[in-house]
Write a protein that holds these residues in place. Structure first.
Motif, PDB file in Angstrom:
ATOM      1  N   UNK A 240       0.734  -1.246   0.118  1.00  0.00           N
ATOM      2  CA  UNK A 240      -0.101   0.078  -0.014  1.00  0.00           C
ATOM      3  C   UNK A 240       0.782   1.223  -0.077  1.00  0.00           C
ATOM      4  N   UNK A 241       1.926   1.306   0.775  1.00  0.00           N
ATOM      5  CA  UNK A 241       2.596   2.474   1.162  1.00  0.00           C
ATOM      6  C   UNK A 241       3.583   2.889   0.024  1.00  0.00           C
ATOM      7  N   UNK A 242       4.068   1.976  -0.870  1.00  0.00           N
ATOM      8  CA  UNK A 242       5.183   2.335  -1.669  1.00  0.00           C
ATOM      9  C   UNK A 242       4.608   2.046  -3.316  1.00  0.00           C
ATOM     10  N   UNK A 243       5.375   2.709  -4.102  1.00  0.00           N
ATOM     11  CA  UNK A 243       5.259   2.774  -5.725  1.00  0.00           C
ATOM     12  C   UNK A 243       6.423   2.436  -6.398  1.00  0.00           C
ATOM     13  N   UNK A 244       6.189   1.247  -7.428  1.00  0.00           N
ATOM     14  CA  UNK A 244       7.171   1.082  -8.240  1.00  0.00           C
ATOM     15  C   UNK A 244       8.495   0.828  -7.666  1.00  0.00           C
ATOM     16  N   UNK A 245       9.635   1.196  -7.937  1.00  0.00           N
ATOM     17  CA  UNK A 245      10.912   1.231  -7.450  1.00  0.00           C
ATOM     18  C   UNK A 245      11.218   1.934  -6.122  1.00  0.00           C
ATOM     19  N   UNK A 246      10.107   2.631  -5.628  1.00  0.00           N
ATOM     20  CA  UNK A 246      10.277   3.208  -4.281  1.00  0.00           C
ATOM     21  C   UNK A 246      10.891   4.604  -4.095  1.00  0.00           C
ATOM     22  N   UNK A 247      11.388   5.051  -5.301  1.00  0.00           N
ATOM     23  CA  UNK A 247      12.410   6.200  -5.311  1.00  0.00           C
ATOM     24  C   UNK A 247      11.737   7.352  -4.933  1.00  0.00           C
ATOM     25  N   UNK A 248      10.606   7.479  -5.009  1.00  0.00           N
ATOM     26  CA  UNK A 248       9.740   8.628  -4.378  1.00  0.00           C
ATOM     27  C   UNK A 248       9.012   8.293  -3.015  1.00  0.00           C
ATOM     28  N   UNK A 249       8.691   7.221  -3.055  1.00  0.00           N
ATOM     29  CA  UNK A 249       7.711   7.028  -1.673  1.00  0.00           C
ATOM     30  C   UNK A 249       8.778   6.661  -0.710  1.00  0.00           C
ATOM     31  N   UNK A 250       9.713   6.088  -0.829  1.00  0.00           N
ATOM     32  CA  UNK A 250      10.778   5.817   0.323  1.00  0.00           C
ATOM     33  C   UNK A 250      11.410   7.242   0.868  1.00  0.00           C
ATOM     34  N   UNK A 251      11.186   8.247   0.043  1.00  0.00           N
ATOM     35  CA  UNK A 251      11.534   9.346   0.521  1.00  0.00           C
ATOM     36  C   UNK A 251      10.445  10.247   1.529  1.00  0.00           C
ATOM     37  N   UNK A 252       9.228   9.518   1.354  1.00  0.00           N
ATOM     38  CA  UNK A 252       8.369  10.179   2.348  1.00  0.00           C
ATOM     39  C   UNK A 252       8.235   9.800   3.740  1.00  0.00           C
TER      40      UNK A 252
END
Length: 731
Positions: free
Chosen positions: A604-616
């Motif tokens: 739920x919390x992450x998207x694709x490679x996480x390059x954006x969501x892992x920074x939130x």
């Protein structure tokens, strides 16, 4: 303050939102609020609510970076960086030929950027080698839909139509986690007990079928096709087909009937592990909901779990055959559709990023299509290169003596998201030149020779095409940081440096107008659209669905096409084509040294490679590290407790992840999300074997060995993924 209406930067649901400027000095430039729209109905998921945080992430790229003689990326001016890129591209092509340069795009690019990138590859670079990460997303569904229907639009109906269905069959889609607001469209089917979910995991979506709301078919990984063949067998064997529909609207039905005769449920059970009685029950639920039997509507929907396979095109074909057998496609309230994943996975493939396509979903090897697009572009059709190769093959060739020596990457973090990603890393490292356009540092920018900082969703104008073929406006709500440019500006400036001084405008509205002309008469016809018309349509609360052909002056504008196939299929004879298919199983199946299946997916919390969501911070805190779901029986056999480390090994590599012991998993299967890099990267394990028709890799299933991991104090999995800052980047 007045807010700006736009859409979420993540998945293809493209939830509507309003961005309102915040007060000076606020930590974020805009505040996010959901907006009422037919797809999300006023909802957002966690990713959407926190999307503004990526706009001001501390390590946002704001200046070009060029790798120096010391092997480190250093800040550079735009002129210096672009001059260097142009000079090295020119040198590579002079030494090795035009095909020595390749382009790799992304399914998150706007229609305008995707169009300009395809044009740049074919007009400026004149290379056949362009493809995009949508090849990892929708290729099998596209190939099957084109073969059966003559057109590929993820959902050939509005998503809201699903909300009235009596039964919905979902194969390989965990939409309750990947696009949560879409789950509300299953309410009627749940109330009728008609939600049927095929998934090796008891996922959040499978749980929607609990408590009498439907049925979860927990199939052996890689056997969705066997499930579909069994369901279709029951429909034919028990006389549940829509014979009048088949006679009037399809071809090939008899061949399909004969092919599924061998897949009685008891035989299928031995292959897919789903009890025969559950297969019959699922078929009966769908048949009872079909209009031919007085039902209020049924849908067959596929996702990546069924499609990312070496038999993905065959699996989707089987899903279409089932839907056609019940007379569903082309009837209001029923049908077949594919749930597109990436934000612009639909539009990205329609307008020129795929290796074999021109704008408007035209085939590159069609002389008439080449002539039409060449006229719009002002070039000789003979100067346009022919078709290239799909993404996996393109990556395999990079850095080889006969393959591309330079690669331009736009909107994709290949080092994390590609299958067998350690091999991909090696191929990228072997290039003479790697140029990456991105908004944050990534595992791919780590390898780049030049990094160019570009705008992101809330800083740019453009259009996106949602999973249902609805063309939507993306609007600028805040200024980009100083030093950041749009990719349209980058392509314009590079084209000029490479000798093409016209044809690459930087105004997105002007690019869209040219895209519309180039698409005219194509399958995906946008010629009746413009930014102004889309603005007016969204102000009315809807948006427009392609095709939207232009109309003669003085005639009313074409209203768009929310529902396809009402009057026939765009095939030569107007009939849908049913094609017999056969189950083969995964390319990398279980064996003594790899006795457990690995399946991959999203959380739920992450998207694709996480390059954006892992920074939130909120998203990273909720899902901070790579994990592997294992059933208690498997955990007990391995001697691993919840929270301990697992080592998962395939024929391609090994990964380490934290064990999540849960009964949602099958005892023979491990599930790993693919959002992390390094030691915990699931795509270290996945195979790059591809579907022979679509070129899609088999991300979703492979054979692995699992054991308790050696203890590594403070290893990268137990720590948190730390974003790589530009000054720290080394080759």
């Amino acid at each position: 303050m007045t807010g700006t209406g736009t859409h979420c930067p993540y998945c293809a649901l493209q939830c509507a939102m309003t961005l309102t400027p915040t007060a000076p000095g606020a930590p974020l430039p805009v505040a996010v609020a959901p907006r009422e729209f037919p797809t999300n109905r006023g909802g957002l998921c966690q990713k959407g609510w926190t999307s503004a945080e990526v706009l001001r992430t501390p390590d946002r790229l704001t200046t070009p970076l060029v790798r120096g003689a010391d092997g480190v990326l250093h800040p550079a001016g735009w002129d210096e960086a672009l001059d260097l890129v142009a000079a090295r591209l020119r040198a590579v092509q002079q030494e090795h030929g035009r095909e020595a340069v390749a382009v790799f795009g992304g399914g998150g690019l706007t229609n305008e950027k995707a169009y300009a990138l395809g044009k740049f590859a074919r007009v400026v670079l004149r290379t056949p080698f362009i493809d995009y990460n949508g090849r990892f997303c929708m290729a099998s569904a596209a190939a099957a839909a084109n073969r059966a229907f003559g057109v590929d639009r993820g959902l050939p109906f509005p998503l809201a139509d699903v909300g009235d269905a009596q039964a919905v069959l979902l194969l390989g889609s965990n939409l309750a986690e990947t696009m949560p607001p879409s789950s509300q469209h299953l309410a009627a089917a749940r109330a009728a007990g008609g939600v049927v979910v095929v998934d090796p995991r008891h996922s959040a979506t499978a749980a929607l079928a609990d408590d009498g709301a439907g049925l979860h078919l927990q199939a052996v990984p890689g056997t969705d096709l066997a499930v579909l063949l069994a369901l279709t067998h029951v429909v034919w064997a028990e006389g549940l087909v829509d014979t009048a529909y088949l006679a009037a609207r399809t071809s090939g039905a008899d061949e399909v009937r004969r092919s599924v005769a061998a897949w009685w449920p008891e035989r299928a059970e031995r292959v897919c592990g789903v009890p025969a009685e559950d297969l019959r029950r699922a078929a009966h639920l769908l048949a009872a909901a079909a209009p031919v039997h007085g039902g209020t509507g049924a849908y067959v929907l596929t996702g990546r779990g069924a499609e990312q396979s070496t038999q993905g095109t065959a699996t989707v074909t089987a899903a279409i055959n089932l839907a056609l057998s019940l007379g569903l496609p082309g009837r209001v309230g029923s049908g077949y559709g594919a749930i597109t994943g990436q934000g612009n996975g639909q539009g990205g493939r329609e307008h020129g990023q795929k290796s074999d396509q021109l704008p408007g979903y035209r085939r590159l090897d069609d002389p008439a299509a080449r002539a039409h697009v060449a006229r719009v572009w002002g070039v000789d059709p003979d100067d346009l290169p022919g078709p290239g190769v799909p993404a996996v093959e393109l990556l395999r060739r990079c850095g080889t003596p006969t393959g591309p020596r330079a690669l331009l990457v736009h909107g994709c973090n290949l080092v994390v998201s590609a299958p067998d990603n350690q091999a991909v890393r090696e191929r990228l490292a072997a290039l003479d030149l790697l140029v990456v356009c991105d908004l944050v540092p990534s595992e791919t920018t780590e390898l780049a020779d030049v990094v160019l900082p570009v705008t992101q969703w809330a800083e740019e104008e453009g259009t996106m095409t949602s999973l249902e073929g609805r063309v939507l406006r993306r609007r600028r709500a805040t200024a980009a940081p100083t030093g950041v440019r749009s990719e349209l500006e980058v392509l314009h400036d590079l084209a000029a440096r490479l000798g093409v001084t016209r044809g690459f405008p930087t105004d997105p509205a002007a690019v869209f107008d040219e895209l519309a002309r180039a698409s005219a008469g194509g399958v995906a016809d946008y010629s009746g659209l413009s930014h102004a018309r889309l603005d007016a349509a969204e102000a009315a609360g809807e948006g427009l669905f392609w095709p939207v052909p232009a109309t003669p002056d003085g005639e009313p504008d074409h209203p768009g096409t929310p529902r396809l196939f009402a009057d026939g299929f765009p095939t030569p004879d107007g009939r849908a084509r049913m094609v017999p298919v056969e189950h083969r199983g995964p390319s990398d199946d279980l064996r003594p040294d790899a006795p457990v299946y690995l399946v991959t997916g999203r959380v739920l919390q992450h998207y694709q490679s996480g390059a954006q969501t892992r920074r939130v911070p909120a998203l990273a805190a909720a899902q901070p590290e790579p994990f592997a779901e294992v059933h208690p029986l498997l955990a007990d056999r391995l001697g691993v407790a919840d929270g301990e480390l697992l080592e998962v090994t395939s024929a391609r590599g090994a990964a380490v992840a934290v064990a999540h012991v849960t009964t949602t998993a099958r005892p023979d299967t491990v599930f790993m999300p693919f959002h992390w890099s390094g030691e915990g990267s699931a795509n270290r394990l996945t195979t790059d074997a591809t579907d022979p028709v679509s070129g899609m890799p088999e991300f979703k299933v492979c054979a692995v060995q699992v054991r308790a991991a050696p203890v590594v104090p403070d290893g990268p999995v137990r720590g948190r993924p730390v974003p790589v800052l530009p000054e720290e980047v080394t080759p």
